[in-house]
Design a protein around this motif. Structure first.
Motif, PDB file in Angstrom:
ATOM      1  N   GLU A  73      20.827   2.187  12.550  1.00  0.00           N
ATOM      2  CA  GLU A  73      20.681   2.968  13.785  1.00  0.00           C
ATOM      3  C   GLU A  73      21.343   2.239  14.957  1.00  0.00           C
TER       4      GLU A  73
ATOM      5  N   GLU B 213      18.186   7.371  23.796  1.00  0.00           N
ATOM      6  CA  GLU B 213      18.172   8.658  23.120  1.00  0.00           C
ATOM      7  C   GLU B 213      17.380   8.523  21.818  1.00  0.00           C
TER       8      GLU B 213
ATOM      9  N   GLU C 121      17.045  10.748  19.182  1.00  0.00           N
ATOM     10  CA  GLU C 121      17.403  11.369  17.902  1.00  0.00           C
ATOM     11  C   GLU C 121      18.107  10.339  17.010  1.00  0.00           C
TER      12      GLU C 121
ATOM     13  N   PHE D 233      20.699   8.350  15.047  1.00  0.00           N
ATOM     14  CA  PHE D 233      22.142   8.213  15.288  1.00  0.00           C
ATOM     15  C   PHE D 233      22.557   6.863  14.739  1.00  0.00           C
ATOM     16  N   THR D 234      23.414   6.894  13.734  1.00  0.00           N
ATOM     17  CA  THR D 234      23.822   5.646  13.095  1.00  0.00           C
ATOM     18  C   THR D 234      25.211   5.229  13.569  1.00  0.00           C
TER      19      THR D 234
ATOM     20  N   ASP E 171      27.687   7.551  12.305  1.00  0.00           N
ATOM     21  CA  ASP E 171      27.748   8.748  13.159  1.00  0.00           C
ATOM     22  C   ASP E 171      28.625   8.479  14.377  1.00  0.00           C
ATOM     23  N   LEU E 172      28.444   7.302  14.952  1.00  0.00           N
ATOM     24  CA  LEU E 172      29.215   6.953  16.150  1.00  0.00           C
ATOM     25  C   LEU E 172      30.709   6.963  15.834  1.00  0.00           C
TER      26      LEU E 172
ATOM     27  N   GLU F  62      32.016  10.421  15.569  1.00  0.00           N
ATOM     28  CA  GLU F  62      32.193  11.073  16.879  1.00  0.00           C
ATOM     29  C   GLU F  62      33.486  10.632  17.541  1.00  0.00           C
TER      30      GLU F  62
ATOM     31  N   SER G  72      22.004  15.497  24.713  1.00  0.00           N
ATOM     32  CA  SER G  72      21.837  14.940  23.375  1.00  0.00           C
ATOM     33  C   SER G  72      22.964  13.943  23.109  1.00  0.00           C
ATOM     34  N   VAL G  73      22.772  13.170  22.061  1.00  0.00           N
ATOM     35  CA  VAL G  73      23.807  12.208  21.686  1.00  0.00           C
ATOM     36  C   VAL G  73      25.113  12.942  21.376  1.00  0.00           C
ATOM     37  N   ARG G  74      25.007  14.026  20.648  1.00  0.00           N
ATOM     38  CA  ARG G  74      26.217  14.773  20.274  1.00  0.00           C
ATOM     39  C   ARG G  74      26.929  15.306  21.520  1.00  0.00           C
TER      40      ARG G  74
END
Lengths: 389, 348
Positions: free
Chosen positions: A190, A221, A223, A225-226, A229-230, A233, A360-362
């Motif tokens: 994470e 944040e 939610e 999120f690894t 994931d980063l 993005e 949100s992170v997204r």
């Protein structure tokens, strides 16, 4: 009647973002204080009046802050600025009109890597002495002391700050493109982030809420999120370096930690040192030892070359050839962040400050990508020319 | 003040006008390091600051708070003051018979710039502009490679230069559009604009985007199209005070790419097309090392121009072209849509 807010360190990333955010709120009158003109271009573009303040000048700070209702401290600098500067700011608040103080701290107060219990703020804070986290912890303690003396204060603890203009995210992107970043264990750990606009919202909540007494609140944040994931993005912005190579944690830890010698290894190492040219040259300064060495060498030579060679190899060891392969230097500091492995929670900020996460992170990364493409002219035909080489 | 004919080999006597940050870190050491120049006086509206500057370097020369008060013999002046004062001070110094090296930009508008160039020509005095990076080996080598078409014709170029923070003038004039003559385009970008004109010719067509609202822009994108003797060349530049962008200039040529990592270095690199791991480093003749930095080279070129009566390497006309280009860019300004990202205006 507007609430008059002084923002110290207004030219920084957090300070600038909060000033821009808060200017749109009618009930607030914001005054940004900067230290140096070189960093204030972002605020200057709006035509907003900027005031210069050296936080190490106690009298100037007291005079500057005397008539404000609240102070938000976003200042950063060397340890003197962070500690003595904060003393001056708190003193000014306590002596003057300001009734409320919001201080931007950092999750680094829990150490790097952080205490595994630091999912919430109540875990012990044990940063390495002299580290950035240690300085921030000392700051937190000063704020808490001021709160105990009657200054209504709150400490906000963000992790790495993301969103448009984020230097942190830009650095991660640069590291990916330069080939110096690795995903440890496939990037499954994470990562704690906070969009700067969410942090600005948290500052606003802290200014409005009544239930503050020098406590520390995570603003992160929540939610999942690894690191993988980063990287996903950021992938659309990368001209090279994608997919990000993976690396097992064990391999990375071997790279960054010195090897531990075994007992036998230590003895062999000591012997090697003793017979090294440097040590022998030093010992030969003593006539008696020089004579002994000469006699010893003569004796070995009499045994014949093969035995001399075997004796030498027994002490010095065989010729060792390390494995080598072309590889870029790794961004160890950034990769190491994946070892933090603790997801901090903003639950207390939500319940006690009334904080709600707006982005949100997204959404944060979508906005970062849009901003980056716009500002870096990523759509131009020349964009590809600047691919990192 | 007046000057003596420059026929001797004695060092050129220079007055340093402005005792701010750039004077302290660049011009003062350049003058002191040079064997062909000598500091005669320092002028600053704050005479105490001028004295502090001299004390910092252990120099004992007269200091004044106005150029009209200077009463020592001088040959030339280096002007290092906020941008909006360049033209008025340079004008007065030229009228006093001094050769002038003025920091960039030459002036904040074309009218003043043209007047200065004309004045210097009419008085037969040297007017040099402080685009010091042009004196680097890297810039000269790049110019040679492009002009000679050593690796083919130039096709496209790109430049990025951004720092969050960085240069912080003592007067904070960089935060005032009036005092600086603009925003980051002027404070950061004019060195590259000078190179655009010098390397490729004055652009026939430009585009410009920036994030200014009321104050000076903190980030901008400029695009150029030039139709020169070697064909059309397009380029773009990004200058920023809000994004950290390592300085880099890349020129695509027919046979590959010319890369100038830093404009103050003495080398560039050529990467042949179709390769990723081969690069040629093209530098100056290393058998004659030149330890002078670009400021000292600039100063000594200026001194030499004063002595022999030739145009300096970066002349008043070059400075005028940059002022003209800045005005042309601002005239076609389009806003960067940064409001979308402003805190509180995006729709989550």
């Amino acid at each position: 009647m507007k609430t008059k807010i002084a923002v110290i360190g207004a030219s920084g990333f957090v300070g600038s973002s909060f000033v821009e955010y808060a200017q749109s709120i009618d009930e607030l009158e914001i005054t940004p204080f900067i230290h140096r003109a070189g960093s204030a271009a972002r605020l200057a573009r709006s035509g907003i009046e900027l005031k210069t303040l050296d936080v190490l000048d106690k009298q100037a700070v007291a005079k500057a802050l005397a008539s404000f209702d609240a102070v938000v401290n976003c200042s950063r600098g060397g340890s003197q600025v962070m500690l003595y500067g904060l003393d001056n700011i708190l003193h000014a608040c306590q002596q003057g009109q300001p009734k409320r103080f919001v201080h931007i701290s950092s999750v680094a107060v829990y150490g790097d890597p952080p205490n595994p219990e630091s999912v919430d703020e109540l875990a012990p804070a044990n940063p390495l002495p002299g580290s950035y986290g240690d300085i921030k912890l000392k700051q937190d303690q000063k704020v808490r002391k001021a709160a105990a003396q009657g200054l209504r204060s709150v400490v906000l603890c963000p992790p790495n700050i993301t969103g448009p203009y984020s230097g942190y995210v830009t650095d991660v992107l640069s590291s990916i493109e330069a080939g110096t970043f690795r995903l440890l264990d496939g990037g499954r750990y994470e990562v704690n982030t906070i969009d700067v606009r969410n942090l600005a919202e948290a500052i606003l909540c802290a200014l409005r809420t009544d239930s503050i007494s020098g406590e520390r609140y995570f603003i992160c944040e929540d939610e999942p999120f690894t690191w993988a994931d980063l990287c996903r993005e950021l992938a659309p912005l990368c001209r090279k370096g994608i997919p990000v190579p993976a690396m097992p944690v064990e391999e990375f830890e071997l790279l960054v930690q010195p090897g531990v010698a075994t007992a036998n290894g230590r003895s062999a190492s000591a012997l090697k040192h003793l017979v090294s040219d440097e040590v022998r040259a030093a010992l030969r300064q003593n006539q008696r030892l020089a004579g002994l060495e000469k006699a010893f060498r003569h004796g070995i030579a009499l045994m014949g070359k093969p035995i001399e060679t075997r004796l030498q190899r027994a002490v010095v060891g065989p010729i060792r050839v390390p494995k080598v392969a072309p590889a870029p230097a790794l961004g160890v500091a950034l990769i190491s962040q994946q070892l933090r492995k603790v997801k901090h929670s903003s639950a207390r900020a939500r319940s006690n400050l009334g904080y709600t996460q707006k982005y949100s992170v997204r959404q944060s990364f979508e906005d970062f990508r849009s901003w980056y493409e716009c500002f870096l002219d990523a759509g131009s035909s020349e964009w590809s020319l600047l691919v990192p080489r | 003040m007046g000057h003596v004919s420059l026929t001797s080999d004695e060092p050129l006597r220079i007055v340093l006008v402005g005792a701010g940050a750039i004077a302290q870190v660049a011009h003062m050491p350049a003058i002191l390091a040079s064997r062909t120049a000598q500091l005669g006086a320092v002028v600053d509206a704050d005479a105490a600051r001028a004295r502090e500057l001299c004390d910092a370097y252990g120099i004992d020369v007269p200091v004044f708070n106005d150029i009209d008060a200077v009463n020592v013999p001088l040959d030339a002046a280096v002007v290092a003051v906020p941008n909006h004062l360049h033209a008025p001070l340079a004008t007065r110094l030229l009228r006093n018979g001094l050769h002038v090296l003025v920091e960039k930009p030459l002036a904040v508008d074309q009218t003043d710039a043209r007047a200065l160039v004309a004045l210097a020509e009419s008085l037969e005095l040297v007017l040099a502009i402080g685009f010091h990076t042009r004196h680097s080996g890297a810039c000269r080598i790049l110019k040679h490679c492009i002009e000679s078409e050593r690796f083919g014709r130039a096709l496209r170029y790109a430049h990025r230069d951004g720092s969050v923070g960085g240069w912080s003038p003592k007067s904070s004039y960089n935060l005032s559009k009036h005092d600086a003559g603009g925003g980051v385009l002027v404070t950061t970008g004019t060195h590259f604009l000078d190179r655009v004109v010098w390397l490729f010719g004055y652009p026939e067509h430009v585009e410009f985007f920036d994030d200014a609202r009321v104050g000076p822009e903190s980030h901008c994108i400029a695009r150029f199209e030039t139709k020169g003797p070697h064909g059309q060349v397009t380029g773009s530049a990004v200058f920023s005070k809000v994004v950290s962008l390592p300085e880099s200039t890349v020129v695509e040529v027919e046979e590959g790419v010319l890369l100038m990592p830093r404009d103050v270095d003495d080398y560039i690199e050529f990467i042949p097309g179709g390769t990723n791991d081969i690069r040629y480093r093209i530098g100056r003749d290393s058998s004659v090392p030149d330890p002078r930095n670009c400021y000292q080279r600039q100063l000594e070129d200026f001194v030499d121009a004063c002595r022999v009566g030739r145009p300096p390497f970066v002349s008043g006309n070059d400075g005028l072209q940059v002022v003209r280009l800045v005005e042309d860019l601002y005239a076609c300004r389009q806003p960067l849509d940064w409001h979308r990202f402003a805190v509180g205006t995006s729709t989550p």
